[in-house]
Enzyme design. Structure first.
Site, short mmCIF file in Angstrom:
data_model
loop_
_atom_site.label_atom_id
_atom_site.label_comp_id
_atom_site.label_asym_id
_atom_site.label_seq_id
_atom_site.Cartn_x
_atom_site.Cartn_y
_atom_site.Cartn_z
N LYS A 77 4.51 4.93 5.04
CA LYS A 77 3.83 3.63 5.04
C LYS A 77 3.76 3.02 6.44
O LYS A 77 3.48 1.83 6.59
CB LYS A 77 4.54 2.68 4.07
CG LYS A 77 4.54 3.23 2.64
CD LYS A 77 5.26 2.32 1.67
CE LYS A 77 5.26 2.93 0.27
NZ LYS A 77 5.90 2.05 -0.74
N ARG A 103 14.11 8.56 10.77
CA ARG A 103 14.76 7.93 9.63
C ARG A 103 13.92 8.02 8.35
O ARG A 103 14.39 7.60 7.29
CB ARG A 103 15.08 6.46 9.95
CG ARG A 103 13.88 5.53 10.05
CD ARG A 103 14.35 4.08 10.16
NE ARG A 103 13.26 3.13 10.15
CZ ARG A 103 12.81 2.48 11.21
NH1 ARG A 103 13.37 2.71 12.40
NH2 ARG A 103 11.82 1.62 11.10
N ASN A 150 5.05 2.90 -6.10
CA ASN A 150 5.29 2.74 -7.52
C ASN A 150 4.27 3.48 -8.39
O ASN A 150 4.61 3.98 -9.46
CB ASN A 150 5.28 1.25 -7.87
CG ASN A 150 6.18 0.93 -9.04
OD1 ASN A 150 7.06 1.72 -9.39
ND2 ASN A 150 5.98 -0.22 -9.66
N ARG A 161 11.84 -2.42 -8.79
CA ARG A 161 10.40 -2.25 -9.06
C ARG A 161 10.21 -1.99 -10.55
O ARG A 161 11.12 -1.51 -11.24
CB ARG A 161 9.83 -1.06 -8.26
CG ARG A 161 10.02 -1.14 -6.77
CD ARG A 161 9.19 -2.24 -6.12
NE ARG A 161 7.78 -2.02 -6.29
CZ ARG A 161 7.04 -1.24 -5.50
NH1 ARG A 161 7.62 -0.57 -4.51
NH2 ARG A 161 5.75 -1.11 -5.70
N PRO A 198 0.83 -1.22 0.00
CA PRO A 198 0.00 0.00 0.00
C PRO A 198 0.85 1.26 0.00
O PRO A 198 1.93 1.30 0.61
CB PRO A 198 -0.80 -0.12 1.30
CG PRO A 198 -0.78 -1.57 1.64
CD PRO A 198 0.53 -2.08 1.14
N GLU A 199 0.36 2.28 -0.69
CA GLU A 199 1.08 3.56 -0.69
C GLU A 199 0.57 4.43 0.46
O GLU A 199 -0.38 4.08 1.16
CB GLU A 199 0.91 4.24 -2.06
CG GLU A 199 1.36 3.30 -3.18
CD GLU A 199 1.86 4.00 -4.43
OE1 GLU A 199 2.17 5.19 -4.38
OE2 GLU A 199 1.96 3.32 -5.47
#
Length: 269
Positions: free
Chosen positions: A52, A121, A162, A258, A2-3
Protein backbone atom coordinates in the site's frame (compact mmCIF):
# COMPACT_ATOMS: atom_id res chain seq x y z
CA UNK A 1 -8.18 1.98 2.67
CA UNK A 2 -7.14 1.20 -0.92
CA UNK A 3 -5.75 -2.27 -1.51
CA UNK A 4 -2.49 -3.01 -3.26
CA UNK A 5 -3.89 -3.20 -6.79
CA UNK A 6 -4.98 0.45 -6.52
CA UNK A 7 -1.49 1.59 -5.53
CA UNK A 8 0.12 -0.32 -8.39
CA UNK A 9 -2.42 1.22 -10.75
CA UNK A 10 -1.52 4.67 -9.41
CA UNK A 11 2.18 3.99 -9.95
CA UNK A 12 1.40 3.15 -13.57
CA UNK A 13 -0.82 6.20 -14.01
CA UNK A 14 1.81 8.56 -12.57
CA UNK A 15 4.39 7.04 -14.93
CA UNK A 16 2.13 7.29 -17.98
CA UNK A 17 1.54 11.00 -17.46
CA UNK A 18 4.78 12.25 -15.93
CA UNK A 19 7.67 9.82 -16.45
CA UNK A 20 10.52 11.45 -18.36
CA UNK A 21 9.12 14.94 -17.80
CA UNK A 22 10.14 17.61 -15.30
CA UNK A 23 6.83 18.59 -13.71
CA UNK A 24 6.17 21.62 -11.59
CA UNK A 25 5.80 20.32 -8.04
CA UNK A 26 3.78 22.33 -5.52
CA UNK A 27 2.05 21.91 -2.19
CA UNK A 28 -0.96 24.27 -2.12
CA UNK A 29 -1.80 23.05 1.38
CA UNK A 30 1.69 23.98 2.52
CA UNK A 31 2.57 20.81 4.43
CA UNK A 32 4.97 19.60 1.71
CA UNK A 33 6.18 23.01 0.48
CA UNK A 34 9.90 22.72 1.33
CA UNK A 35 10.24 19.33 -0.35
CA UNK A 36 8.11 20.44 -3.32
CA UNK A 37 10.44 23.37 -3.90
CA UNK A 38 13.43 21.02 -4.00
CA UNK A 39 11.72 18.71 -6.50
CA UNK A 40 10.03 21.20 -8.82
CA UNK A 41 11.54 21.04 -12.29
CA UNK A 42 13.36 17.76 -11.58
CA UNK A 43 12.71 14.78 -13.86
CA UNK A 44 10.35 12.07 -12.66
CA UNK A 45 12.49 9.04 -13.46
CA UNK A 46 10.50 6.10 -12.06
CA UNK A 47 7.49 5.06 -10.04
CA UNK A 48 7.07 2.03 -7.84
CA UNK A 49 4.60 0.37 -5.49
CA UNK A 50 5.05 -2.11 -2.67
CA UNK A 51 1.86 -3.15 -0.97
CA UNK A 52 0.00 0.00 0.00
CA UNK A 53 3.06 2.24 -0.37
CA UNK A 54 3.66 4.39 -3.47
CA UNK A 55 7.07 5.79 -4.42
CA UNK A 56 7.76 8.54 -6.96
CA UNK A 57 11.41 8.76 -7.98
CA UNK A 58 12.98 12.09 -8.94
CA UNK A 59 16.49 12.42 -10.29
CA UNK A 60 18.66 9.54 -9.07
CA UNK A 61 18.18 9.38 -5.32
CA UNK A 62 15.11 11.41 -4.32
CA UNK A 63 11.85 9.64 -3.55
CA UNK A 64 8.41 10.85 -2.56
CA UNK A 65 6.86 8.24 -0.28
CA UNK A 66 3.05 8.23 -0.28
CA UNK A 67 0.69 6.18 1.85
CA UNK A 68 -2.95 7.06 1.28
CA UNK A 69 -4.26 5.63 4.54
CA UNK A 70 -8.00 5.84 5.12
CA UNK A 71 -8.63 9.25 3.61
CA UNK A 72 -6.02 9.83 0.90
CA UNK A 73 -7.24 10.53 -2.63
CA UNK A 74 -5.46 10.98 -5.96
CA UNK A 75 -7.09 12.77 -8.90
CA UNK A 76 -5.62 13.08 -12.40
CA UNK A 77 -6.63 15.65 -14.96
CA UNK A 78 -5.63 17.08 -18.33
CA UNK A 79 -4.19 20.52 -19.05
CA UNK A 80 -5.07 23.35 -18.76
CA UNK A 81 -4.38 23.04 -15.05
CA UNK A 82 -7.13 24.55 -12.85
CA UNK A 83 -6.33 26.56 -9.73
CA UNK A 84 -5.75 24.17 -6.80
CA UNK A 85 -7.76 24.07 -3.62
CA UNK A 86 -6.03 24.47 -0.28
CA UNK A 87 -6.61 20.79 0.52
CA UNK A 88 -4.07 19.61 -2.08
CA UNK A 89 -0.99 18.21 -0.32
CA UNK A 90 0.97 17.55 -3.51
CA UNK A 91 0.41 18.62 -7.11
CA UNK A 92 2.44 17.58 -10.14
CA UNK A 93 1.78 19.45 -13.38
CA UNK A 94 3.36 19.42 -16.82
CA UNK A 95 2.32 20.62 -20.26
CA UNK A 96 -0.35 17.94 -20.68
CA UNK A 97 -1.49 16.73 -17.25
CA UNK A 98 -1.79 17.36 -13.56
CA UNK A 99 -2.39 15.19 -10.51
CA UNK A 100 -3.54 16.20 -7.05
CA UNK A 101 -2.96 14.29 -3.82
CA UNK A 102 -5.25 15.01 -0.89
CA UNK A 103 -5.43 13.68 2.65
CA UNK A 104 -2.65 11.05 2.68
CA UNK A 105 -1.39 9.53 5.88
CA UNK A 106 2.16 9.96 4.55
CA UNK A 107 3.69 12.26 1.96
CA UNK A 108 7.41 12.59 2.60
CA UNK A 109 10.66 13.16 0.74
CA UNK A 110 12.98 10.25 1.55
CA UNK A 111 16.36 8.86 0.56
CA UNK A 112 17.24 5.53 -1.04
CA UNK A 113 18.20 4.15 2.37
CA UNK A 114 14.93 5.26 3.94
CA UNK A 115 13.00 3.75 1.05
CA UNK A 116 14.85 0.44 1.45
CA UNK A 117 13.97 0.40 5.13
CA UNK A 118 10.29 0.54 4.18
CA UNK A 119 10.70 -2.38 1.77
CA UNK A 120 12.55 -4.35 4.44
CA UNK A 121 9.69 -4.15 6.90
CA UNK A 122 7.03 -5.18 4.36
CA UNK A 123 6.13 -8.71 3.33
CA UNK A 124 6.17 -9.92 -0.27
CA UNK A 125 3.73 -8.21 -2.62
CA UNK A 126 1.83 -10.49 -5.05
CA UNK A 127 2.11 -7.78 -7.71
CA UNK A 128 5.89 -7.39 -7.57
CA UNK A 129 8.27 -9.43 -9.68
CA UNK A 130 10.69 -9.75 -6.76
CA UNK A 131 8.09 -11.26 -4.43
CA UNK A 132 9.11 -14.35 -2.45
CA UNK A 133 5.92 -16.12 -1.31
CA UNK A 134 7.93 -18.66 0.66
CA UNK A 135 9.10 -15.85 2.95
CA UNK A 136 5.47 -15.15 3.86
CA UNK A 137 4.69 -18.83 4.32
CA UNK A 138 7.56 -19.35 6.74
CA UNK A 139 5.94 -16.87 9.10
CA UNK A 140 2.41 -18.12 8.51
CA UNK A 141 3.40 -21.75 9.10
CA UNK A 142 4.83 -20.91 12.54
CA UNK A 143 1.92 -18.78 13.73
CA UNK A 144 -1.01 -19.59 16.00
CA UNK A 145 -2.78 -16.47 14.72
CA UNK A 146 -5.76 -16.98 12.40
CA UNK A 147 -5.03 -17.05 8.68
CA UNK A 148 -7.58 -14.25 8.23
CA UNK A 149 -5.59 -11.96 10.53
CA UNK A 150 -2.25 -12.98 9.02
CA UNK A 151 -3.38 -12.06 5.51
CA UNK A 152 -3.95 -8.49 6.66
CA UNK A 153 -0.56 -8.19 8.36
CA UNK A 154 1.49 -6.08 5.93
CA UNK A 155 4.71 -7.35 7.49
CA UNK A 156 3.76 -10.84 6.28
CA UNK A 157 2.14 -10.13 2.92
CA UNK A 158 1.90 -6.63 1.49
CA UNK A 159 -1.06 -5.20 -0.39
CA UNK A 160 -3.83 -7.56 0.66
CA UNK A 161 -6.76 -5.75 2.28
CA UNK A 162 -10.14 -6.71 3.60
CA UNK A 163 -11.72 -7.51 0.23
CA UNK A 164 -8.99 -9.77 -1.12
CA UNK A 165 -8.62 -11.39 2.31
CA UNK A 166 -12.28 -12.39 2.51
CA UNK A 167 -12.59 -13.40 -1.11
CA UNK A 168 -9.46 -15.53 -1.49
CA UNK A 169 -10.33 -17.52 1.64
CA UNK A 170 -13.81 -18.14 0.27
CA UNK A 171 -12.50 -19.15 -3.16
CA UNK A 172 -10.39 -21.84 -1.50
CA UNK A 173 -12.98 -22.94 1.05
CA UNK A 174 -10.73 -22.08 3.97
CA UNK A 175 -12.14 -21.39 7.43
CA UNK A 176 -10.87 -17.88 8.28
CA UNK A 177 -10.37 -18.87 11.93
CA UNK A 178 -7.82 -21.58 11.16
CA UNK A 179 -4.42 -21.01 12.71
CA UNK A 180 -1.75 -20.07 10.20
CA UNK A 181 0.38 -23.05 11.22
CA UNK A 182 -2.35 -25.43 9.96
CA UNK A 183 -2.21 -24.05 6.41
CA UNK A 184 -0.39 -26.55 4.22
CA UNK A 185 2.22 -25.63 1.61
CA UNK A 186 -0.21 -26.66 -1.14
CA UNK A 187 -2.95 -24.47 0.30
CA UNK A 188 -0.57 -21.52 0.57
CA UNK A 189 0.64 -21.98 -3.02
CA UNK A 190 -2.98 -21.96 -4.19
CA UNK A 191 -3.80 -18.84 -2.15
CA UNK A 192 -0.73 -16.97 -3.39
CA UNK A 193 -1.28 -17.94 -7.04
CA UNK A 194 -4.89 -16.82 -6.80
CA UNK A 195 -3.95 -13.49 -5.21
CA UNK A 196 -1.46 -12.81 -8.00
CA UNK A 197 -4.13 -13.43 -10.65
CA UNK A 198 -6.92 -11.54 -8.87
CA UNK A 199 -4.80 -8.52 -8.04
CA UNK A 200 -3.37 -8.30 -11.56
CA UNK A 201 -6.93 -8.27 -12.85
CA UNK A 202 -7.68 -5.55 -10.31
CA UNK A 203 -4.87 -3.41 -11.73
CA UNK A 204 -6.14 -3.91 -15.28
CA UNK A 205 -9.79 -3.19 -14.51
CA UNK A 206 -9.28 -0.73 -11.65
CA UNK A 207 -11.81 -2.61 -9.50
CA UNK A 208 -12.05 -5.88 -7.60
CA UNK A 209 -13.93 -8.78 -9.20
CA UNK A 210 -13.51 -12.18 -7.60
CA UNK A 211 -16.33 -14.40 -8.86
CA UNK A 212 -15.49 -17.11 -11.35
CA UNK A 213 -17.11 -16.98 -14.82
CA UNK A 214 -19.76 -19.56 -13.86
CA UNK A 215 -20.84 -17.37 -10.92
CA UNK A 216 -21.31 -14.01 -12.65
CA UNK A 217 -24.80 -12.44 -12.64
CA UNK A 218 -25.22 -13.36 -16.30
CA UNK A 219 -24.25 -17.00 -15.77
CA UNK A 220 -26.42 -17.41 -12.66
CA UNK A 221 -29.35 -15.27 -13.74
CA UNK A 222 -29.09 -13.09 -10.64
CA UNK A 223 -29.07 -9.29 -10.28
CA UNK A 224 -25.68 -7.61 -10.42
CA UNK A 225 -24.17 -6.34 -7.22
CA UNK A 226 -25.07 -2.80 -6.20
CA UNK A 227 -22.45 -1.41 -3.83
CA UNK A 228 -20.15 1.60 -3.62
CA UNK A 229 -17.23 -0.84 -3.66
CA UNK A 230 -18.25 -2.12 -7.08
CA UNK A 231 -17.22 -5.44 -8.56
CA UNK A 232 -18.69 -8.90 -8.18
CA UNK A 233 -17.73 -10.73 -4.98
CA UNK A 234 -18.72 -13.82 -3.05
CA UNK A 235 -18.89 -12.67 0.58
CA UNK A 236 -17.38 -9.20 1.08
CA UNK A 237 -20.03 -6.83 2.48
CA UNK A 238 -22.76 -9.41 1.80
CA UNK A 239 -23.74 -9.93 5.45
CA UNK A 240 -27.09 -11.76 5.90
CA UNK A 241 -27.35 -12.36 2.15
CA UNK A 242 -27.41 -15.89 0.70
CA UNK A 243 -24.17 -17.42 -0.47
CA UNK A 244 -24.04 -17.62 -4.27
CA UNK A 245 -22.93 -21.26 -4.10
CA UNK A 246 -24.79 -22.92 -1.23
CA UNK A 247 -27.51 -20.48 -0.19
CA UNK A 248 -26.38 -20.31 3.45
CA UNK A 249 -26.29 -16.88 5.08
CA UNK A 250 -23.05 -14.93 4.78
CA UNK A 251 -21.75 -14.02 8.21
CA UNK A 252 -19.63 -11.20 9.55
CA UNK A 253 -17.56 -10.73 12.69
CA UNK A 254 -14.84 -8.43 13.96
CA UNK A 255 -11.36 -9.87 13.47
CA UNK A 256 -8.08 -7.96 13.69
CA UNK A 257 -10.06 -4.70 13.98
CA UNK A 258 -11.68 -5.28 10.60
CA UNK A 259 -14.96 -6.82 9.50
CA UNK A 260 -14.53 -10.42 8.42
CA UNK A 261 -17.00 -11.93 5.94
CA UNK A 262 -17.37 -15.67 5.28
CA UNK A 263 -19.74 -18.50 4.47
CA UNK A 264 -19.84 -21.11 7.26
CA UNK A 265 -20.91 -23.87 4.88
CA UNK A 266 -18.48 -23.28 2.01
CA UNK A 267 -15.51 -22.48 4.24
CA UNK A 268 -14.97 -25.56 6.39
CA UNK A 269 -11.48 -26.58 5.26
Amino acid sequence: MPEGHTIHRLASDYADRFSGTAPRVTSPQGKFSDAAELLSGAELTRTEAHGKHLFLGFRDTDWVHIHLGLFGKVAFGDAPVPPPTDTVRLRLANATSYVDLRGPTTCALITDAEKQAIHDRLGPDPLREDAEPLRAYRRISRSRTTIAALLLDQKIIAGVGNVYRAEVLFRHGIDPYRAGRTVTPAEWDAIWTDLVALMREGVRNNRIDTVRPEHTPEAMGRPPRVDDHGGEVYVYRRTHQPCHLCGDTVRTADLAARNLFWCPTCQQN
